[in-house]
Motif scaffolding. Structure first.
Motif, PDB file in Angstrom:
ATOM      1  N   GLU A 116      20.233 -70.355 -36.043  1.00  0.00           N
ATOM      2  CA  GLU A 116      19.836 -68.942 -36.026  1.00  0.00           C
ATOM      3  C   GLU A 116      18.848 -68.680 -34.894  1.00  0.00           C
ATOM      4  N   ALA A 117      17.890 -69.574 -34.732  1.00  0.00           N
ATOM      5  CA  ALA A 117      16.901 -69.436 -33.662  1.00  0.00           C
ATOM      6  C   ALA A 117      17.555 -69.557 -32.290  1.00  0.00           C
ATOM      7  N   PHE A 118      18.557 -70.423 -32.176  1.00  0.00           N
ATOM      8  CA  PHE A 118      19.243 -70.592 -30.894  1.00  0.00           C
ATOM      9  C   PHE A 118      19.923 -69.282 -30.493  1.00  0.00           C
ATOM     10  N   GLU A 119      20.622 -68.652 -31.420  1.00  0.00           N
ATOM     11  CA  GLU A 119      21.282 -67.377 -31.120  1.00  0.00           C
ATOM     12  C   GLU A 119      20.258 -66.289 -30.818  1.00  0.00           C
ATOM     13  N   LEU A 120      19.161 -66.294 -31.539  1.00  0.00           N
ATOM     14  CA  LEU A 120      18.102 -65.319 -31.343  1.00  0.00           C
ATOM     15  C   LEU A 120      17.460 -65.456 -29.956  1.00  0.00           C
ATOM     16  N   CYS A 121      17.304 -66.689 -29.499  1.00  0.00           N
ATOM     17  CA  CYS A 121      16.614 -66.953 -28.235  1.00  0.00           C
ATOM     18  C   CYS A 121      17.554 -67.121 -27.043  1.00  0.00           C
ATOM     19  N   ARG A 122      18.846 -67.030 -27.268  1.00  0.00           N
ATOM     20  CA  ARG A 122      19.814 -67.219 -26.181  1.00  0.00           C
ATOM     21  C   ARG A 122      19.496 -66.355 -24.950  1.00  0.00           C
ATOM     22  N   PRO A 123      19.171 -65.066 -25.106  1.00  0.00           N
ATOM     23  CA  PRO A 123      18.858 -64.262 -23.915  1.00  0.00           C
ATOM     24  C   PRO A 123      17.630 -64.774 -23.141  1.00  0.00           C
TER      25      PRO A 123
ATOM     26  N   PRO B 298      19.096 -67.921 -17.625  1.00  0.00           N
ATOM     27  CA  PRO B 298      18.448 -67.451 -16.398  1.00  0.00           C
ATOM     28  C   PRO B 298      19.111 -66.199 -15.819  1.00  0.00           C
ATOM     29  N   HIS B 299      20.373 -65.962 -16.127  1.00  0.00           N
ATOM     30  CA  HIS B 299      21.063 -64.768 -15.631  1.00  0.00           C
ATOM     31  C   HIS B 299      20.555 -63.497 -16.309  1.00  0.00           C
ATOM     32  N   GLN B 300      19.937 -63.655 -17.463  1.00  0.00           N
ATOM     33  CA  GLN B 300      19.384 -62.501 -18.171  1.00  0.00           C
ATOM     34  C   GLN B 300      17.879 -62.391 -17.972  1.00  0.00           C
ATOM     35  N   GLY B 301      17.315 -63.297 -17.203  1.00  0.00           N
ATOM     36  CA  GLY B 301      15.876 -63.292 -16.954  1.00  0.00           C
ATOM     37  C   GLY B 301      15.512 -62.425 -15.761  1.00  0.00           C
ATOM     38  N   ILE B 302      14.444 -62.777 -15.120  1.00  0.00           N
ATOM     39  CA  ILE B 302      13.949 -62.036 -13.965  1.00  0.00           C
ATOM     40  C   ILE B 302      14.124 -62.903 -12.727  1.00  0.00           C
ATOM     41  N   ALA B 303      14.813 -62.385 -11.732  1.00  0.00           N
ATOM     42  CA  ALA B 303      15.048 -63.077 -10.455  1.00  0.00           C
ATOM     43  C   ALA B 303      15.632 -64.470 -10.669  1.00  0.00           C
ATOM     44  N   GLY B 304      16.555 -64.572 -11.605  1.00  0.00           N
ATOM     45  CA  GLY B 304      17.220 -65.843 -11.855  1.00  0.00           C
ATOM     46  C   GLY B 304      16.396 -66.859 -12.626  1.00  0.00           C
TER      47      GLY B 304
ATOM     48  N   ALA C 225      14.720 -67.987 -16.257  1.00  0.00           N
ATOM     49  CA  ALA C 225      14.755 -67.782 -17.704  1.00  0.00           C
ATOM     50  C   ALA C 225      13.368 -67.386 -18.208  1.00  0.00           C
ATOM     51  N   LEU C 226      13.337 -66.743 -19.324  1.00  0.00           N
ATOM     52  CA  LEU C 226      12.071 -66.293 -19.918  1.00  0.00           C
ATOM     53  C   LEU C 226      11.654 -67.213 -21.063  1.00  0.00           C
ATOM     54  N   THR C 227      11.722 -68.504 -20.823  1.00  0.00           N
ATOM     55  CA  THR C 227      11.475 -69.489 -21.881  1.00  0.00           C
ATOM     56  C   THR C 227      10.050 -69.443 -22.430  1.00  0.00           C
TER      57      THR C 227
END
Length: 78
Positions: A20-27, A31-37, A39-41
């Motif tokens: 569940e956490a993996f699906e929640l945190c997938r975005p 890195p394609h959904q982050g900023i300038a390539g 990831a927002l880890t």
């Protein structure tokens, strides 16, 4: 010879919420959904804490690290 049957795993609650956490945190992991390539880890612990407030700080940290590792493994496998 004695065979050890005790389970060395400790973070059972983390394992229970992992998918569940993996699906929640997938975005945040992508890195394609982050900023300038990038990831927002760094936001993962915040999102995990919001959705799973009963986890301890240690469990949030363990889960955050496991999510990043799983993202890398799954991405490399295709």
């Amino acid at each position: 010879m004695e065979v050890r049957t005790d389970d060395r795993r400790r973070h059972h609650r983390v394992r229970a919420v992992f998918e569940e956490a993996f699906e929640l945190c997938r975005p945040l992991l992508d890195p394609h959904q982050g900023i300038a390539g990038q990831a927002l880890t760094h936001h993962i612990p915040l999102r995990v804490r919001e959705h799973f407030p009963d986890l301890t700080q240690e469990e949030v940290l363990v889960l955050s690290i496991a999510l990043r590792a799983a993202w890398t493994r799954r991405r490399l496998r295709g």
